[in-house]
Write a protein that holds these residues in place. Sequence first.
Motif, PDB file in Angstrom:
ATOM      1  N   GLY A  41       1.178  -4.166   7.253  1.00  0.00           N
ATOM      2  CA  GLY A  41       1.923  -2.970   6.894  1.00  0.00           C
ATOM      3  C   GLY A  41       3.287  -2.969   7.493  1.00  0.00           C
ATOM      4  O   GLY A  41       3.770  -3.982   7.613  1.00  0.00           O
TER       5      GLY A  41
ATOM      6  N   THR B 104      -3.028 -12.588   2.191  1.00  0.00           N
ATOM      7  CA  THR B 104      -3.792 -11.338   1.529  1.00  0.00           C
ATOM      8  C   THR B 104      -4.523 -11.652   0.090  1.00  0.00           C
ATOM      9  O   THR B 104      -4.178 -12.775  -0.420  1.00  0.00           O
TER      10      THR B 104
ATOM     11  N   GLY C 213      14.778  -5.239  -8.871  1.00  0.00           N
ATOM     12  CA  GLY C 213      14.673  -4.401  -7.797  1.00  0.00           C
ATOM     13  C   GLY C 213      13.311  -4.601  -7.033  1.00  0.00           C
ATOM     14  O   GLY C 213      12.857  -3.682  -6.448  1.00  0.00           O
TER      15      GLY C 213
ATOM     16  N   PHE D 253      12.583  -2.470   6.350  1.00  0.00           N
ATOM     17  CA  PHE D 253      12.240  -1.884   5.116  1.00  0.00           C
ATOM     18  C   PHE D 253      11.702  -3.255   4.448  1.00  0.00           C
ATOM     19  O   PHE D 253      12.556  -4.185   4.078  1.00  0.00           O
ATOM     20  N   HIS D 254      10.456  -3.074   3.874  1.00  0.00           N
ATOM     21  CA  HIS D 254       9.688  -4.180   3.092  1.00  0.00           C
ATOM     22  C   HIS D 254      10.189  -5.530   3.554  1.00  0.00           C
ATOM     23  O   HIS D 254       9.954  -5.995   4.689  1.00  0.00           O
TER      24      HIS D 254
ATOM     25  N   SER E  54       6.092  -9.710  -1.795  1.00  0.00           N
ATOM     26  CA  SER E  54       5.445  -8.537  -1.662  1.00  0.00           C
ATOM     27  C   SER E  54       4.066  -8.432  -2.330  1.00  0.00           C
ATOM     28  O   SER E  54       3.363  -7.681  -2.090  1.00  0.00           O
TER      29      SER E  54
ATOM     30  N   ALA F 127       3.324 -12.255   5.652  1.00  0.00           N
ATOM     31  CA  ALA F 127       1.945 -11.684   5.789  1.00  0.00           C
ATOM     32  C   ALA F 127       1.162 -11.803   4.429  1.00  0.00           C
ATOM     33  O   ALA F 127      -0.157 -12.322   4.421  1.00  0.00           O
TER      34      ALA F 127
ATOM     35  N   LYS G 193      -4.707  -3.744   3.030  1.00  0.00           N
ATOM     36  CA  LYS G 193      -5.172  -3.507   4.348  1.00  0.00           C
ATOM     37  C   LYS G 193      -6.511  -4.021   4.843  1.00  0.00           C
ATOM     38  O   LYS G 193      -6.890  -3.857   5.803  1.00  0.00           O
TER      39      LYS G 193
ATOM     40  N   ASN H  25      10.903  -7.822  -4.761  1.00  0.00           N
ATOM     41  CA  ASN H  25      10.860  -9.169  -4.414  1.00  0.00           C
ATOM     42  C   ASN H  25       9.502  -9.547  -4.247  1.00  0.00           C
ATOM     43  O   ASN H  25       8.893  -9.925  -3.237  1.00  0.00           O
TER      44      ASN H  25
ATOM     45  N   LEU I 196       2.099  -1.214  -6.339  1.00  0.00           N
ATOM     46  CA  LEU I 196       1.696  -1.637  -4.989  1.00  0.00           C
ATOM     47  C   LEU I 196       1.652  -0.548  -3.823  1.00  0.00           C
ATOM     48  O   LEU I 196       1.478  -0.448  -2.806  1.00  0.00           O
TER      49      LEU I 196
ATOM     50  N   LEU J  91      20.334  -7.833  -5.539  1.00  0.00           N
ATOM     51  CA  LEU J  91      21.516  -7.934  -4.741  1.00  0.00           C
ATOM     52  C   LEU J  91      21.793  -8.977  -4.087  1.00  0.00           C
ATOM     53  O   LEU J  91      22.721  -9.722  -3.898  1.00  0.00           O
TER      54      LEU J  91
ATOM     55  N   LYS K 124      27.097   3.211  -7.277  1.00  0.00           N
ATOM     56  CA  LYS K 124      26.700   3.618  -8.631  1.00  0.00           C
ATOM     57  C   LYS K 124      26.141   4.970  -8.518  1.00  0.00           C
ATOM     58  O   LYS K 124      25.535   5.352  -7.195  1.00  0.00           O
TER      59      LYS K 124
ATOM     60  N   GLN L 210      -0.535   4.485   2.909  1.00  0.00           N
ATOM     61  CA  GLN L 210      -1.139   3.404   2.590  1.00  0.00           C
ATOM     62  C   GLN L 210      -2.343   3.019   3.347  1.00  0.00           C
ATOM     63  O   GLN L 210      -3.146   1.941   2.934  1.00  0.00           O
TER      64      GLN L 210
ATOM     65  N   ASN M 124       6.804  -2.060  -9.041  1.00  0.00           N
ATOM     66  CA  ASN M 124       6.004  -2.317  -7.728  1.00  0.00           C
ATOM     67  C   ASN M 124       5.458  -1.044  -7.088  1.00  0.00           C
ATOM     68  O   ASN M 124       4.663  -1.122  -5.985  1.00  0.00           O
TER      69      ASN M 124
ATOM     70  N   TRP N 105      22.605   1.424  -4.375  1.00  0.00           N
ATOM     71  CA  TRP N 105      23.113   2.550  -3.723  1.00  0.00           C
ATOM     72  C   TRP N 105      24.638   2.486  -3.041  1.00  0.00           C
ATOM     73  O   TRP N 105      24.792   1.676  -2.488  1.00  0.00           O
TER      74      TRP N 105
HETATM   75  N1  LIG Z   1       1.036  -7.552   2.833  1.00  0.00           N
HETATM   76  C1  LIG Z   1       1.710  -6.233   2.405  1.00  0.00           C
HETATM   77  N2  LIG Z   1       2.162  -6.301   1.195  1.00  0.00           N
HETATM   78  C2  LIG Z   1       2.753  -5.189   0.822  1.00  0.00           C
HETATM   79  C3  LIG Z   1       2.624  -3.833   1.202  1.00  0.00           C
HETATM   80  C4  LIG Z   1       2.076  -3.847   2.609  1.00  0.00           C
HETATM   81  O1  LIG Z   1       1.953  -2.870   3.168  1.00  0.00           O
HETATM   82  N3  LIG Z   1       1.296  -5.040   3.014  1.00  0.00           N
HETATM   83  N4  LIG Z   1       3.418  -2.723   0.774  1.00  0.00           N
HETATM   84  C5  LIG Z   1       3.591  -2.768  -0.538  1.00  0.00           C
HETATM   85  C6  LIG Z   1       4.400  -1.723  -1.065  1.00  0.00           C
HETATM   86  S1  LIG Z   1       4.175  -0.187  -0.606  1.00  0.00           S
HETATM   87  C7  LIG Z   1       5.843  -1.982  -1.327  1.00  0.00           C
HETATM   88  S2  LIG Z   1       6.617  -0.486  -1.979  1.00  0.00           S
HETATM   89  C8  LIG Z   1       6.147  -3.265  -1.678  1.00  0.00           C
HETATM   90  C9  LIG Z   1       7.871  -3.324  -1.700  1.00  0.00           C
HETATM   91  O2  LIG Z   1       7.930  -4.708  -1.995  1.00  0.00           O
HETATM   92  P1  LIG Z   1       9.369  -5.148  -2.723  1.00  0.00           P
HETATM   93  O3  LIG Z   1       9.537  -4.201  -3.957  1.00  0.00           O
HETATM   94  O4  LIG Z   1       9.314  -6.423  -2.962  1.00  0.00           O
HETATM   95  O5  LIG Z   1      10.227  -4.998  -1.424  1.00  0.00           O
HETATM   96  P2  LIG Z   1      11.850  -5.134  -1.521  1.00  0.00           P
HETATM   97  O6  LIG Z   1      12.137  -5.530  -0.223  1.00  0.00           O
HETATM   98  O7  LIG Z   1      12.116  -3.369  -1.166  1.00  0.00           O
HETATM   99  O8  LIG Z   1      12.709  -5.368  -2.601  1.00  0.00           O
HETATM  100  C10 LIG Z   1      13.328  -4.604  -3.247  1.00  0.00           C
HETATM  101  C11 LIG Z   1      14.578  -5.421  -3.718  1.00  0.00           C
HETATM  102  O9  LIG Z   1      15.408  -4.981  -4.597  1.00  0.00           O
HETATM  103  C12 LIG Z   1      16.592  -5.193  -4.073  1.00  0.00           C
HETATM  104  N5  LIG Z   1      17.351  -4.065  -4.497  1.00  0.00           N
HETATM  105  C13 LIG Z   1      17.675  -2.978  -3.719  1.00  0.00           C
HETATM  106  N6  LIG Z   1      18.371  -1.959  -4.173  1.00  0.00           N
HETATM  107  C14 LIG Z   1      18.607  -2.532  -5.618  1.00  0.00           C
HETATM  108  C15 LIG Z   1      19.188  -2.128  -6.795  1.00  0.00           C
HETATM  109  O10 LIG Z   1      19.904  -0.836  -6.810  1.00  0.00           O
HETATM  110  N7  LIG Z   1      19.294  -2.705  -7.727  1.00  0.00           N
HETATM  111  C16 LIG Z   1      18.637  -3.811  -8.054  1.00  0.00           C
HETATM  112  N8  LIG Z   1      18.253  -4.514  -9.203  1.00  0.00           N
HETATM  113  N9  LIG Z   1      17.927  -4.321  -6.884  1.00  0.00           N
HETATM  114  C17 LIG Z   1      18.126  -3.564  -5.690  1.00  0.00           C
HETATM  115  C18 LIG Z   1      16.456  -5.572  -2.717  1.00  0.00           C
HETATM  116  O11 LIG Z   1      17.484  -6.452  -2.548  1.00  0.00           O
HETATM  117  C19 LIG Z   1      15.114  -6.357  -2.891  1.00  0.00           C
HETATM  118  O12 LIG Z   1      15.148  -7.540  -3.095  1.00  0.00           O
HETATM  119  O13 LIG Z   1       5.728  -4.095  -0.900  1.00  0.00           O
HETATM  120  C20 LIG Z   1       4.275  -4.154  -1.173  1.00  0.00           C
HETATM  121  N10 LIG Z   1       3.568  -5.386  -0.572  1.00  0.00           N
END
Ligand SMILES: Nc1nc2c(c(=O)[nH]1)N[C@H]1C(S)=C(S)[C@@H](COP(=O)(O)OP(=O)(O)OC[C@H]3O[C@@H](n4cnc5c(=O)[nH]c(N)nc54)[C@H](O)[C@@H]3O)O[C@H]1N2
Length: 799
Positions: free
Chosen positions: A658, A756, A441, A664-665, A447, A752, A770, A443, A174, A470, A491, A334, A171, A488
Motif C-alpha cells: 500500500g 503480488t 498516464g 505517490f504511486h 503498478s 512490491a 492486499k 506505469n 486497480l 512525462l 494544460k 483499498q 488503471n 498538470w
Molecule cells: N502492490 C500494489 N500495487 C498497486 C497498488 C497497491 O496498493 N499495491 N495500488 C494500485 C492503485 S490504487 C493505483 S491507482 C495504481 C497506480 O499505478 P500507476 O498508474 O502505474 O502509478 P503512477 O506512478 O501514478 O503512474 C502514472 C504515470 O502517469 C504519468 N503522468 C502523470 N501525469 C500525466 C499526464 O498528465 N499525462 C500523461 N500522459 N502521463 C502522466 C506519470 O509520470 C506516471 O508515470 O497502482 C496500483 N498498484
Amino acid sequence: MTEGRDRTKDIWGARTPYDPGTPWPSRADAHLAPGVAADDVERWVPSASLLHSNGDAMDIAVRDGRIVGVRGRTEDRVNRGRLGPKDLYGWQANGSPDRLTRPLVRRAGRLEECDWDTAMDQVAGRSRELLEQRGPGAIGFYTTGQLFLEEYYTLAVLARAGIGTNHLDGNTRLCTATAAEALKESFGCDGQPGSYEDIDHADVIALFGHNMAETQTVLWTRVLDRLAGARPPRLVCVDPRYTPVAQQAEVHLAPRPGTNVALLDALLHEIIRRDLIDQEYIETHTVGFDELAAEVAPCTPRWAAGICDVTPAAIERAAELLGTAERLTSTVLQGVYQSHQATAAAVQVNNLHLIRGMLGRPGCGLLQMNGQPSAQNTRECGADGDLPGFRNWQNDDHVADLARVWNVRPQDIPHHAPPTHAMQIFRYAEQGSIRMLWITGTNPAVSLPELSRIRSILAQERLFVVAQDLFLTETAQLADVVLPAATWGEKTGVLTNADRTVHLSEKAVEPPGEARADLDIFLDYAARMDFRDKDGGPLISWHDPESAFAAWQRCSAGRPCDYTGLSHDRLRRADSGIQWPCTEEAPDGTARLYTDGITFADPDTCESYGKDLVTGASAEVVEYRSLNPDGKAVLRAAEYLPPHEDTSPGYPVQLITGRTVHHFHTRTKTGRAPELNAAAPDVWAEMSPTEAAHQGLSDGDLVQVGTPRGAVRARLRTTAMRDGVVFVPFHYGYWDTPEGHRPPDGRAGRAANEGTITDWDPVSKQPLFKTCAARVTLVARRATPPVRERTDADAGSRT
Ligand SMILES: Nc1nc2c(c(=O)[nH]1)N[C@H]1C(S)=C(S)[C@@H](COP(=O)(O)OP(=O)(O)OC[C@H]3O[C@@H](n4cnc5c(=O)[nH]c(N)nc54)[C@H](O)[C@@H]3O)O[C@H]1N2
Ligand SMILES: Nc1nc2c(c(=O)[nH]1)N[C@H]1C(S)=C(S)[C@@H](COP(=O)(O)OP(=O)(O)OC[C@H]3O[C@@H](n4cnc5c(=O)[nH]c(N)nc54)[C@H](O)[C@@H]3O)O[C@H]1N2
Ligand SMILES: [Mo]
C-alpha cells in the motif's frame, strides 16, 4: 500559513477546531521555492491537486514562465486552503531535467528521438495495419485516473466508436473499480452518494481499509479538526495496521487481511439482532432485506472473531457505535477494494447505511472513495470498462442513445460483451490477440501485480506498445513508441474528485520541449486515422479542452453525472469547485445524492443489472426487473469466503502492500521532489516486533520478502501492526544501477509487485494487492542502529 514549517514532518499542519454543524474554518497553506517571496509571483493560476482524489483546490505560482510554488484556495469547499505534503512539494517534478521533451521510437532495439510526425505516423500506421489484418479487437488502450475529463472522453470516443474496440480500460481497475461496482450493485449506478461536508456533521465516522491520514491528508485534517472541537465524532477504524487513523479511533479492529466480509457480516448481524435498524427506510427504499438478514443470522461476533482474529467484544463495541450513530459517515478504500471479496465487502458497507437509513442527510455520508485525482472522470467518460455517461452496455436503448450522441450506428459501438477489463486486456496481450497496446498516464511495469509477467508481456516482439508519459518510466523503457506528454499546470482541463466536486485546472506554463497535452495527442491521432461518423462527418469535431468539455456535456445530459449546468467559464467564475449533477434545475450543483429516495436504480435508467457477488456473472434485465421493479436500493448479501492464497509453512505471513504519506504511486513525481524523496528515499518493510522476533529478525535488518512469484529486498522496520503480516509500500520501482533494473546480484527487485499475485475480485475485477502469502528472510543483519527521523504519521507508533 504553513510557510517555514517542514510539512514532510508536520503532515497535517496546525489544528483549527470546529464544532458539529459549523463550517470548517479555513487555513491558508502555501509553499514557494526557496528564495521566492509571495511578491515575486507574477501570476496565480487556479488548479486542483493531481496527487490523490481529494480534489484540494490550489493556485499555481508562476514566475518567468516557470512554476515556483502553490497555495491552497481558502474559499474552496473541499480543502478551505489546506494542502498536504505531496501537493506542497510535488509540483517540482514538472521542472525536472529528465522530462521527456521529444517523441521516441524504437530502432534496432533502441529508443531514439524523433519528431512528432514520425512517431504519430508509426502509431497510426500500425493501427491501420492491425485494423485491416486483424480487426479492432487487436488494439487495446490502457489509461489512467490522472488525465483530465476532456482527454478521457476523447479517448473513449476514438477507441469505442473510432477503432471500435471493446478493449479500453483504466488503471482505475486497480484503484476504484470496486467503488464503482459496489455503487452499481447497491444503487444501480456509479456516483458517490455522500459529501465531504458530512464529516462536519457526523457523530460516528467509520473508516474501512482506508488510511485517510496518509492518503487524503487534507480530509483527515478535517477529521482531526472535528476531534479537536466540541462534541467530537467517535471513530471506528478497520485496518490490520496501527495506522495514524487507528491511533485516533475509539474502536480499532485489526482483522486478519482478507476477512472483511466476515467482519462486516458480523457487524450487520449485531445491528439487526439488536434491532438498531430503520424499518421504515428499509421498506420504502430497499429490496432484499430478508435475504440479507437470513445470510447474516449465523454470523455472530464469536463466529467472525474466529475468522478475523479480533475479539468478539471488539466487534460488539464497533457494532454499538455503528448501530447507535445518529449521523454515520463511512469511508471505504483499498483495504477493502484490493482484496478477494472486494465488491462483496464494499456492498456490506452500503447495506449498513441502508438498513440504518443513513443516507441523503447531512452527516450520513457514504463515501466509496476514489484514489486518483480524476478516477471519477475515467469512469464517467467511459475510458474505463464502462460506457460513457454511466450507460448500461446491456441496455440497447442506452447504446442507441450513445450512438445518437456520437452520430454512429449502435452496432459501431461494441457492446456484445462487457467492456474488457484491464487484467483481461493484459491477458489478451499475453496470448497474442491484442497486438497494440497504447498506455497513457500509468506505469504498469511497476503498478500491476506479478511484474516478471508484466515485463514479459510488454517486451514481446509482436506487441506494439505506445507509452505516453512525462518520463522514461519502467513502462516507457519497454515501449516501441514513447510520446512526451504535458501534465498538470501545462494544460487545461477538468477533474472531478471523490465527492463529485468538479474543478478546472488551468494551464500555467508551457510544457517542456515538444511535449504535448494528452488531448492534443488524441486529437492528432483521430485526425490521422480520419475517424468518421455515420454521415461521413468527422467523428471527433472538437479541437480544444473547452469544446471537448462541451461535447462531453451533451453526452452527460440526462444521465446521473449530468454536467449540463457547467462549463469552463462557469467553473472559472466560481470561487469553489461544484458537485455534479449540475443542471438548470440544480445550477449550484448537488451536495448529496439520494436525498429523496433512490433515483438511478430504475431498470430503464440503471448502469448495471447487478452481478453475482461470488462468480461475477452479470444478471439479465429480466432478473433485475423482477428483483427490483421499482428501482429501489438493493441489499445484496454475501457469504464469507477465505482468501485465495493462504499462508503455509513455506510462506507463513501475509503480505500487504500500500501507500505511505510522502509518495505517490510509482514516484515518478514525488521521487523527483527533493523534500519528498529525502523523507522516504528507499523501500522498506514493516512487521510487528513480535512477528519479527518470531522470524528471527530485528529492526533495521536487510530482509527479502519473497512470494512464489518474486521477491523484494528492503530494510525492516518494526512497528505496531498485527502479527503474521508484512507491509511493503509499493512506491519504489526498479533499482537504478548502471547494470539496469536488477540489484547487483540479480536476485530480488525493489517493487512490491514483484511478489503480488495475478488474481482479482470476480465482480469488480480489481487485483488483490492486499493479500498473498509471503516469507521474510534475512539478507544481512543491520550494522548500526537505524536512524530515521520520525514524522507525525509515526506518532504513537508502539515500537
Ligand atoms: N502492490 C500494489 N500495487 C498497486 C497498488 C497497491 O496498493 N499495491 N495500488 C494500485 C492503485 S490504487 C493505483 S491507482 C495504481 C497506480 O499505478 P500507476 O498508474 O502505474 O502509478 P503512477 O506512478 O501514478 O503512474 C502514472 C504515470 O502517469 C504519468 N503522468 C502523470 N501525469 C500525466 C499526464 O498528465 N499525462 C500523461 N500522459 N502521463 C502522466 C506519470 O509520470 C506516471 O508515470 O497502482 C496500483 N498498484
Ligand atoms: N500518500 C499517498 N496518498 C495517496 C496515494 C499515494 O500513492 N500516496 N494514492 C492515491 C490513490 S490512487 C489511492 S487508491 C488511495 C488509496 O488510499 P488507501 O486505501 O488509504 O491506501 P492503502 O495504503 O492502499 O490501503 C489502506 C489500508 O488498507 C489496509 N488493509 C490491508 N489489508 C486489509 C484488509 O484485509 N482489511 C482492511 N480493512 N484493511 C486492510 C492497509 O493496512 C492500509 O493501511 O490513496 C490516494 N492517496
Ligand atoms: Mo488508486
